[in-house]
Design a protein around this motif. Sequence first.
Motif, mmCIF file in Angstrom:
data_model
loop_
_atom_site.group_PDB
_atom_site.id
_atom_site.type_symbol
_atom_site.label_atom_id
_atom_site.label_comp_id
_atom_site.label_asym_id
_atom_site.label_seq_id
_atom_site.Cartn_x
_atom_site.Cartn_y
_atom_site.Cartn_z
ATOM 1 N N MET A 211 20.990 44.982 38.581
ATOM 2 C CA MET A 211 20.637 44.472 39.906
ATOM 3 C C MET A 211 20.000 43.086 39.817
ATOM 4 N N ALA A 212 19.221 42.853 38.760
ATOM 5 C CA ALA A 212 18.619 41.529 38.563
ATOM 6 C C ALA A 212 19.699 40.474 38.348
ATOM 7 N N ILE A 213 20.733 40.831 37.605
ATOM 8 C CA ILE A 213 21.831 39.891 37.366
ATOM 9 C C ILE A 213 22.559 39.576 38.668
ATOM 10 N N ILE A 214 22.827 40.591 39.476
ATOM 11 C CA ILE A 214 23.498 40.379 40.760
ATOM 12 C C ILE A 214 22.672 39.468 41.656
ATOM 13 N N CYS A 215 21.370 39.715 41.719
ATOM 14 C CA CYS A 215 20.480 38.886 42.548
ATOM 15 C C CYS A 215 20.429 37.451 42.041
ATOM 16 N N ALA A 216 20.366 37.288 40.724
ATOM 17 C CA ALA A 216 20.303 35.942 40.156
ATOM 18 C C ALA A 216 21.557 35.148 40.491
ATOM 19 N N VAL A 217 22.721 35.772 40.354
ATOM 20 C CA VAL A 217 23.975 35.088 40.660
ATOM 21 C C VAL A 217 24.084 34.813 42.155
ATOM 22 N N ARG A 218 23.585 35.745 42.936
ATOM 23 C CA ARG A 218 23.669 35.572 44.399
ATOM 24 C C ARG A 218 22.763 34.461 44.891
ATOM 25 N N TRP A 219 21.577 34.331 44.334
ATOM 26 C CA TRP A 219 20.576 33.409 44.865
ATOM 27 C C TRP A 219 20.576 32.036 44.195
ATOM 28 N N ASP A 220 21.091 31.922 42.987
ATOM 29 C CA ASP A 220 21.100 30.644 42.281
ATOM 30 C C ASP A 220 22.494 30.021 42.411
ATOM 31 N N HIS A 221 22.588 28.925 43.170
ATOM 32 C CA HIS A 221 23.893 28.302 43.420
ATOM 33 C C HIS A 221 24.503 27.709 42.156
ATOM 34 N N ARG A 222 23.688 27.428 41.149
ATOM 35 C CA ARG A 222 24.237 26.912 39.903
ATOM 36 C C ARG A 222 25.042 27.962 39.155
ATOM 37 N N LEU A 223 24.843 29.223 39.500
ATOM 38 C CA LEU A 223 25.580 30.309 38.846
ATOM 39 C C LEU A 223 26.819 30.730 39.627
ATOM 40 N N HIS A 224 27.168 29.966 40.657
ATOM 41 C CA HIS A 224 28.366 30.291 41.429
ATOM 42 C C HIS A 224 29.601 29.727 40.734
ATOM 43 N N THR A 225 29.816 30.188 39.516
ATOM 44 C CA THR A 225 30.969 29.800 38.714
ATOM 45 C C THR A 225 31.730 31.061 38.323
ATOM 46 N N PRO A 226 33.001 30.937 37.921
ATOM 47 C CA PRO A 226 33.792 32.132 37.583
ATOM 48 C C PRO A 226 33.127 33.038 36.552
ATOM 49 N N TYR B 268 39.809 24.212 31.368
ATOM 50 C CA TYR B 268 39.164 25.406 31.935
ATOM 51 C C TYR B 268 38.921 25.297 33.442
ATOM 52 N N PRO B 269 38.348 24.184 33.961
ATOM 53 C CA PRO B 269 38.081 24.123 35.409
ATOM 54 C C PRO B 269 39.347 24.212 36.261
ATOM 55 N N SER B 270 40.453 23.673 35.748
ATOM 56 C CA SER B 270 41.693 23.690 36.528
ATOM 57 C C SER B 270 42.429 25.019 36.427
ATOM 58 N N ILE B 271 42.179 25.778 35.343
ATOM 59 C CA ILE B 271 42.841 27.072 35.172
ATOM 60 C C ILE B 271 42.023 28.192 35.816
ATOM 61 N N MET B 272 40.761 28.327 35.402
ATOM 62 C CA MET B 272 39.909 29.400 35.920
ATOM 63 C C MET B 272 39.239 28.926 37.212
ATOM 64 N N THR B 273 40.031 28.855 38.263
ATOM 65 C CA THR B 273 39.512 28.466 39.571
ATOM 66 C C THR B 273 38.874 29.681 40.259
ATOM 67 N N ASP B 274 38.164 29.413 41.352
ATOM 68 C CA ASP B 274 37.579 30.507 42.115
ATOM 69 C C ASP B 274 38.657 31.442 42.655
ATOM 70 N N GLN B 275 39.802 30.868 43.021
ATOM 71 C CA GLN B 275 40.900 31.684 43.544
ATOM 72 C C GLN B 275 41.446 32.614 42.474
ATOM 73 N N LEU B 276 41.682 32.076 41.272
ATOM 74 C CA LEU B 276 42.184 32.913 40.176
ATOM 75 C C LEU B 276 41.160 33.973 39.807
ATOM 76 N N CYS B 277 39.890 33.594 39.773
ATOM 77 C CA CYS B 277 38.833 34.559 39.455
ATOM 78 C C CYS B 277 38.831 35.700 40.458
ATOM 79 N N GLY B 278 38.970 35.373 41.746
ATOM 80 C CA GLY B 278 39.010 36.412 42.775
ATOM 81 C C GLY B 278 40.209 37.327 42.618
ATOM 82 N N ILE B 279 41.355 36.751 42.254
ATOM 83 C CA ILE B 279 42.564 37.564 42.050
ATOM 84 C C ILE B 279 42.383 38.508 40.868
ATOM 85 N N LEU B 280 41.825 38.005 39.761
ATOM 86 C CA LEU B 280 41.622 38.828 38.571
ATOM 87 C C LEU B 280 40.629 39.955 38.842
ATOM 88 N N VAL B 281 39.564 39.643 39.574
ATOM 89 C CA VAL B 281 38.575 40.674 39.918
ATOM 90 C C VAL B 281 39.220 41.752 40.787
#
Length: 321
Positions: free
Chosen positions: A50-65, A139-152
């Motif tokens: 739960m701490a990891i989920i909160c950290a990713v949710r609240w820290d915008h620097r962690l909004h990466t794939p 890496y930035p051009s391959i592992m995009t947010d869209q691809l990450c969402g599809i894989l998840v």
Amino acid sequence: FCPILGSMNNSQISTVTQFVLLGFPGPWKIRIIFFSTILLVYILTLTGNMAIICAVRWDHRLHTPMYMLLANFSFLEIWYVTCTVPNMLVNFFSKTKTISFSGCFTQFYFFFSLGTTECFFLCVMAYDRYLAICHPLHYPSIMTDQLCGILVSLCWLTGFLGHSISIFFISQLPFCGPNIIDHFLCDVDPLMALSCAPTHTIGHVFHSVSSLFIILTMVFILGSYTLVLRTVLQVPSSAGWQKAFSTCGSHLVVVSLFYGTITVMYVSPTPGNSVAMHKIITLIYSVVTPVLNPLIYSLRNKDMKYALHHVFCGMRIIQSL
């Protein structure tokens, strides 16, 4: 859900309406020790993930794939332990230790679906690390947010559909009694052993599907980390070796622990193993590895530790107010 519907349709031919999960029988003091240990591990698992989920949710620097994958993985781990551990803890001091027919197959379905989803998540996370280390410029051009969402989405979808048909057919088997399962959860072999109809075909299909998922994902993960190690070790310095072991060593320890235990249980099950050994092996991959994953995949990461520090500091400020 399919197993629930199957169990409802199966009620006309089955005389068993509930099962008895023996869990961990023994003296009172031993049960208290087991209960306290598993409860502590469960609390640590929930807290860490739960701490990891909160950290990713609240820290915008962690909004990466990479961190979005970690957050989804932590969400998965919370439900993975919750589908079995609370019922196990209650049964430590329950006199009846019963679970309903529908409840047993619902637990069975979620336990295997979440476990299969974890295998696919480990694959995607290994692939993400492979791209980041072996192809950092692309890496930035391959592992995009869209691809990450599809894989998840594919991980969740495949995990929950992979065993649905075989579990549906297992729920259709007639259960005429006895109804005692010498385990702490509704597992495939103890359940089919209680059926009063032949189960060789459905058992073979279930173990074949499980083996296919386990072997393919394990080979993919090992291949990805092998390429990562080869790339990192090409760095002509001792720092390369240190980075290699810090990047892959700890990950492979948990992957080996998880895949080693599920391989023994579902790919090459040994009939000679005792019931107690089966319980211990199941306990390792269903309870122990979920509490290790936050430590291995996230809490050793500098960015994650920095974000968690701010999360817990913020919680202390709120509590003081």
